[in-house]
Design a protein around this motif. Structure first.
Motif, PDB file in Angstrom:
ATOM      1  N   PHE A 188      33.345   6.336  -1.806  1.00 23.72           N
ATOM      2  CA  PHE A 188      33.884   7.580  -2.815  1.00 23.72           C
ATOM      3  C   PHE A 188      33.714   6.822  -4.292  1.00 23.72           C
ATOM      4  O   PHE A 188      33.679   7.953  -4.937  1.00 23.72           O
ATOM      5  N   LEU A 189      33.876   5.622  -4.601  1.00 21.05           N
ATOM      6  CA  LEU A 189      33.733   5.118  -5.872  1.00 21.05           C
ATOM      7  C   LEU A 189      32.340   5.510  -6.635  1.00 21.05           C
ATOM      8  O   LEU A 189      32.253   5.878  -7.363  1.00 21.05           O
ATOM      9  N   ALA A 190      31.313   5.159  -5.680  1.00 20.97           N
ATOM     10  CA  ALA A 190      29.947   5.532  -6.037  1.00 20.97           C
ATOM     11  C   ALA A 190      29.904   7.134  -6.160  1.00 20.97           C
ATOM     12  O   ALA A 190      28.918   7.504  -7.262  1.00 20.97           O
ATOM     13  N   GLU A 191      30.389   7.869  -5.181  1.00 19.80           N
ATOM     14  CA  GLU A 191      30.049   9.509  -5.533  1.00 19.80           C
ATOM     15  C   GLU A 191      31.087   9.907  -6.769  1.00 19.80           C
ATOM     16  O   GLU A 191      30.635  11.039  -7.498  1.00 19.80           O
ATOM     17  N   ILE A 192      32.222   9.389  -6.959  1.00 25.09           N
ATOM     18  CA  ILE A 192      32.624   9.555  -8.373  1.00 25.09           C
ATOM     19  C   ILE A 192      31.914   9.419  -9.705  1.00 25.09           C
ATOM     20  O   ILE A 192      31.820  10.466 -10.396  1.00 25.09           O
ATOM     21  N   GLU A 193      31.198   8.432  -9.674  1.00 27.27           N
ATOM     22  CA  GLU A 193      30.378   8.250 -10.699  1.00 27.27           C
ATOM     23  C   GLU A 193      29.130   9.145 -10.596  1.00 27.27           C
ATOM     24  O   GLU A 193      28.535   9.673 -11.698  1.00 27.27           O
ATOM     25  N   ALA A 194      28.356   9.220  -9.425  1.00 29.09           N
ATOM     26  CA  ALA A 194      27.252   9.993  -9.324  1.00 29.09           C
ATOM     27  C   ALA A 194      27.764  11.633  -9.618  1.00 29.09           C
ATOM     28  O   ALA A 194      26.686  12.159 -10.294  1.00 29.09           O
ATOM     29  N   ALA A 252      48.863  -7.053  11.604  1.00 31.72           N
ATOM     30  CA  ALA A 252      49.889  -6.774  12.490  1.00 31.72           C
ATOM     31  C   ALA A 252      50.351  -5.223  12.022  1.00 31.72           C
ATOM     32  O   ALA A 252      50.190  -4.838  11.036  1.00 31.72           O
ATOM     33  N   PRO A 253      50.739  -4.554  13.102  1.00 33.39           N
ATOM     34  CA  PRO A 253      51.185  -3.273  13.111  1.00 33.39           C
ATOM     35  C   PRO A 253      52.247  -3.004  11.963  1.00 33.39           C
ATOM     36  O   PRO A 253      53.118  -3.785  11.708  1.00 33.39           O
ATOM     37  N   HIS A 254      51.689  -2.028  10.879  1.00 38.52           N
ATOM     38  CA  HIS A 254      52.930  -1.331  10.059  1.00 38.52           C
ATOM     39  C   HIS A 254      53.099  -0.134  10.578  1.00 38.52           C
ATOM     40  O   HIS A 254      52.229   0.893  10.638  1.00 38.52           O
ATOM     41  N   PRO A 255      54.489   0.278  10.529  1.00 38.06           N
ATOM     42  CA  PRO A 255      54.808   1.815  10.793  1.00 38.06           C
ATOM     43  C   PRO A 255      54.213   2.759  10.110  1.00 38.06           C
ATOM     44  O   PRO A 255      54.026   3.881  10.588  1.00 38.06           O
ATOM     45  N   ALA A 256      54.067   2.668   8.687  1.00 36.57           N
ATOM     46  CA  ALA A 256      53.454   3.758   8.060  1.00 36.57           C
ATOM     47  C   ALA A 256      51.959   3.419   7.789  1.00 36.57           C
ATOM     48  O   ALA A 256      51.442   4.432   7.671  1.00 36.57           O
ATOM     49  N   LEU A 257      51.404   2.205   7.846  1.00 36.53           N
ATOM     50  CA  LEU A 257      49.846   1.967   7.458  1.00 36.53           C
ATOM     51  C   LEU A 257      49.160   2.161   8.681  1.00 36.53           C
ATOM     52  O   LEU A 257      47.722   2.288   8.624  1.00 36.53           O
ATOM     53  N   SER A 258      49.773   2.103  10.033  1.00 35.26           N
ATOM     54  CA  SER A 258      48.954   1.898  11.295  1.00 35.26           C
ATOM     55  C   SER A 258      49.190   2.974  12.164  1.00 35.26           C
ATOM     56  O   SER A 258      50.108   3.617  12.179  1.00 35.26           O
ATOM     57  N   SER A 259      47.835   3.458  12.688  1.00 31.83           N
ATOM     58  CA  SER A 259      47.982   4.558  13.790  1.00 31.83           C
ATOM     59  C   SER A 259      48.288   3.778  15.209  1.00 31.83           C
ATOM     60  O   SER A 259      48.209   2.701  15.346  1.00 31.83           O
ATOM     61  N   GLU A 260      48.762   4.965  15.945  1.00 31.96           N
ATOM     62  CA  GLU A 260      48.997   4.427  17.500  1.00 31.96           C
ATOM     63  C   GLU A 260      47.611   4.015  18.293  1.00 31.96           C
ATOM     64  O   GLU A 260      47.671   3.449  19.243  1.00 31.96           O
ATOM     65  N   ASP A 261      46.573   4.078  17.351  1.00 29.68           N
ATOM     66  CA  ASP A 261      45.059   3.785  18.104  1.00 29.68           C
ATOM     67  C   ASP A 261      44.688   2.420  17.731  1.00 29.68           C
ATOM     68  O   ASP A 261      43.451   1.906  17.895  1.00 29.68           O
ATOM     69  N   GLY A 262      45.303   1.436  16.836  1.00 35.93           N
ATOM     70  CA  GLY A 262      45.098   0.254  16.404  1.00 35.93           C
ATOM     71  C   GLY A 262      44.402   0.367  15.079  1.00 35.93           C
ATOM     72  O   GLY A 262      43.422  -0.706  15.017  1.00 35.93           O
ATOM     73  N   ALA A 263      44.380   1.507  14.514  1.00 34.63           N
ATOM     74  CA  ALA A 263      43.420   1.487  13.335  1.00 34.63           C
ATOM     75  C   ALA A 263      44.454   1.939  11.982  1.00 34.63           C
ATOM     76  O   ALA A 263      45.580   2.188  12.379  1.00 34.63           O
ATOM     77  N   GLY A 264      43.767   1.898  10.721  1.00 33.34           N
ATOM     78  CA  GLY A 264      44.781   2.243   9.736  1.00 33.34           C
ATOM     79  C   GLY A 264      45.016   3.879   9.699  1.00 33.34           C
ATOM     80  O   GLY A 264      44.196   4.616  10.237  1.00 33.34           O
ATOM     81  N   THR A 265      46.126   4.104   9.079  1.00 34.20           N
ATOM     82  CA  THR A 265      46.096   5.565   8.916  1.00 34.20           C
ATOM     83  C   THR A 265      45.364   6.078   8.393  1.00 34.20           C
ATOM     84  O   THR A 265      44.721   7.464   8.487  1.00 34.20           O
ATOM     85  N   LEU A 266      45.053   5.726   7.083  1.00 34.84           N
ATOM     86  CA  LEU A 266      43.970   6.130   6.154  1.00 34.84           C
ATOM     87  C   LEU A 266      42.644   5.264   6.150  1.00 34.84           C
ATOM     88  O   LEU A 266      42.721   4.194   6.453  1.00 34.84           O
ATOM     89  N   LEU A 267      41.624   5.833   5.654  1.00 35.58           N
ATOM     90  CA  LEU A 267      40.496   5.153   5.613  1.00 35.58           C
ATOM     91  C   LEU A 267      40.505   3.777   4.653  1.00 35.58           C
ATOM     92  O   LEU A 267      41.261   3.947   3.521  1.00 35.58           O
ATOM     93  N   PRO A 268      39.992   2.652   5.097  1.00 38.71           N
ATOM     94  CA  PRO A 268      39.973   1.463   4.114  1.00 38.71           C
ATOM     95  C   PRO A 268      39.310   2.062   2.691  1.00 38.71           C
ATOM     96  O   PRO A 268      39.613   1.517   1.868  1.00 38.71           O
ATOM     97  N   ALA A 269      38.246   2.828   2.943  1.00 35.66           N
ATOM     98  CA  ALA A 269      37.605   3.346   1.664  1.00 35.66           C
ATOM     99  C   ALA A 269      38.311   3.986   0.668  1.00 35.66           C
ATOM    100  O   ALA A 269      38.349   4.001  -0.618  1.00 35.66           O
ATOM    101  N   PHE A 270      39.478   4.800   1.174  1.00 37.73           N
ATOM    102  CA  PHE A 270      40.333   5.639   0.287  1.00 37.73           C
ATOM    103  C   PHE A 270      41.344   4.430  -0.405  1.00 37.73           C
ATOM    104  O   PHE A 270      41.472   4.525  -1.544  1.00 37.73           O
ATOM    105  N   TYR A 271      41.839   3.558   0.397  1.00 40.26           N
ATOM    106  CA  TYR A 271      42.808   2.562  -0.420  1.00 40.26           C
ATOM    107  C   TYR A 271      41.800   1.618  -1.324  1.00 40.26           C
ATOM    108  O   TYR A 271      42.466   1.501  -2.499  1.00 40.26           O
ATOM    109  N   ARG A 272      40.524   1.506  -1.085  1.00 36.31           N
ATOM    110  CA  ARG A 272      39.772   0.754  -2.198  1.00 36.31           C
ATOM    111  C   ARG A 272      39.488   1.564  -3.501  1.00 36.31           C
ATOM    112  O   ARG A 272      39.628   0.878  -4.285  1.00 36.31           O
ATOM    113  N   THR A 273      39.364   2.781  -3.024  1.00 39.53           N
ATOM    114  CA  THR A 273      39.015   3.679  -4.159  1.00 39.53           C
ATOM    115  C   THR A 273      40.582   3.740  -5.136  1.00 39.53           C
ATOM    116  O   THR A 273      40.451   3.632  -6.351  1.00 39.53           O
ATOM    117  N   LEU A 274      41.612   4.000  -4.468  1.00 39.04           N
ATOM    118  CA  LEU A 274      42.768   3.790  -5.325  1.00 39.04           C
ATOM    119  C   LEU A 274      43.027   2.701  -6.123  1.00 39.04           C
ATOM    120  O   LEU A 274      43.396   2.379  -7.388  1.00 39.04           O
TER     121      LEU A 274
END
Length: 369
Positions: free
Chosen positions: A343-349, A134-156
């Motif tokens: 991102f996680l793989a590249e941090i190690e590489a 469901a839309p979240h004002p900070a986590l969702s964009s107006e285009d139906g996607a997340g504001t930030l890449l899923p890979a970035f959240y996964r890295t954090l």
């Protein structure tokens, strides 16, 4: 535990088209950015010697494998996301051809553009980015996607749960830090449905948001991003590095005017700091606009010998290129879009590559400059 994995990790992430698709403040819609990340990995058949910044005198009309752009082959030439380009001699980057970039980059995979042959690849990226909640004002964009890449959240999340000592520094030439701040803080509070435990300690507070500025002598300092934010002004570069390296999240609006007015010179880009003889802290910069070009670098690696009294000095463009894959990494954005662990793989590489460099002649050469 290896030297690279035991060091305190300072991760610098560019924002636009590195961890965020769409740049409303900069005038790029979500679809504009989605097209651009594909265009940046497309290559043409050069029509003569390449001039400054990789441009041809005559605009190319064929892809790198010789397929005419006017045709619609059943299988388009592969996109090339690598740092080195393994194709026949004479390839030229699509995105560096002024006429092609101007006319087609933001509509790259649309009908009527040469890049329409890559429409299926764009749809794979779109599907991978589609916000499933469901839309979240900070986590969702107006285009139906997340504001930030899923890979970035996964890295954090993975770094946070690992217990590793790390810092995150968000770097941008634009005005998008407040938007990213809202998303990061919602994630840290546990408001992201995929990460309900949150990540205490990974909030981006106002007092850790700065404007990075060079003075006329090329010295770098940090100034508050907003008046009244509580962020200190830091004019000593070594102190600025310590502030950004402290555990947690920081944000820096870098000095675009300085870089632009110096013709994209490697000495004028977003600074990344390298203390050559230090092994307890490791800096790594992710940015989609790092180029394999000694005359054009959006990241300026500033190095010094070990010791508090030593000053940081910019490395040459060629030296910066030699450090790619160790302390800086170009982000072919479609890869972390499609590969959540990229991102996680590249941090190690990159840690492994840095350890190799430290043992070799190239590092000794840096120490002697």
């Amino acid at each position: 535990m290896s030297e690279a994995s035991s060091a305190h990790l300072v991760l610098h992430f560019d924002v636009n088209e590195t961890i965020m698709i769409g740049d409303p403040a900069g005038g790029d819609t979500y679809d504009d950015s989605l097209n651009k990340i594909l265009a940046k990995s497309a290559f043409c058949r050069a029509t003569g010697p390449l001039g400054k910044n990789g441009a041809c005198d005559i605009t190319p009309t064929a892809w790198h494998d010789g397929t005419p752009m006017a045709e619609s082959p059943p299988a388009p030439p592969p996109l090339q996301p690598g740092w080195t380009f393994d194709t026949p001699p004479g390839a030229a980057a699509f995105y560096k051809q002024p006429a092609l970039k101007r006319a087609h980059a933001k509509k790259f995979a649309d009908a009527g553009s040469p890049g329409a042959v890559y429409a299926a690849q764009r749809e794979r990226c779109r599907a991978a980015l589609r916000w499933a909640h469901a839309p979240h004002p900070a986590l969702s964009s107006e285009d139906g996607a997340g504001t930030l890449l899923p890979a970035f959240y996964r890295t954090l999340d993975c770094l946070h749960r690992s217990g590793r000592s790390f810092s995150v520094v968000l770097r941008t030439f634009g005005s998008d830090l407040p938007r990213v701040q809202a998303a990061i803080n919602a994630f840290a509070r546990g408001e992201h449905p995929d990460y309900p435990e949150g990540a205490p300690g990974l909030e981006l507070p106002a007092e850790r948001m700065w404007r990075g500025r060079y003075d006329e002598g090329g010295r770098f300092s940090l100034q508050p991003h907003d008046e009244g934010s509580g962020a200190p002004t830091i004019t000593d570069e070594a102190e600025a590095v310590r502030a950004l390296s402290s555990p947690g999240v920081s944000g820096v609006m870098d000095h675009y005017g300085w870089w632009d007015s110096h013709g994209n010179d490697p000495a004028a880009g977003k600074p990344l700091w390298l203390t050559l003889e230090e092994a307890t802290t490791r800096h790594l910069f992710f940015d989609d606009n790092i180029h394999n070009d000694p005359q054009d670098s959006i990241v300026s690696v500033r190095a010094r010998r070990d010791g508090e009294a030593a000053a940081f000095s910019p490395l040459s463009g060629a030296q910066i290129c030699s450090l790619h894959g160790a302390v800086l990494r170009r982000v072919p954005t479609m890869q972390p879009v499609l590969e959540p662990d990229w991102f996680l793989a590249e941090i190690e590489a990159c840690g492994e590559r840095l350890a190799q460099l430290r043992r070799g002649q190239a590092w000794a050469d840096l120490l002697s400059t």
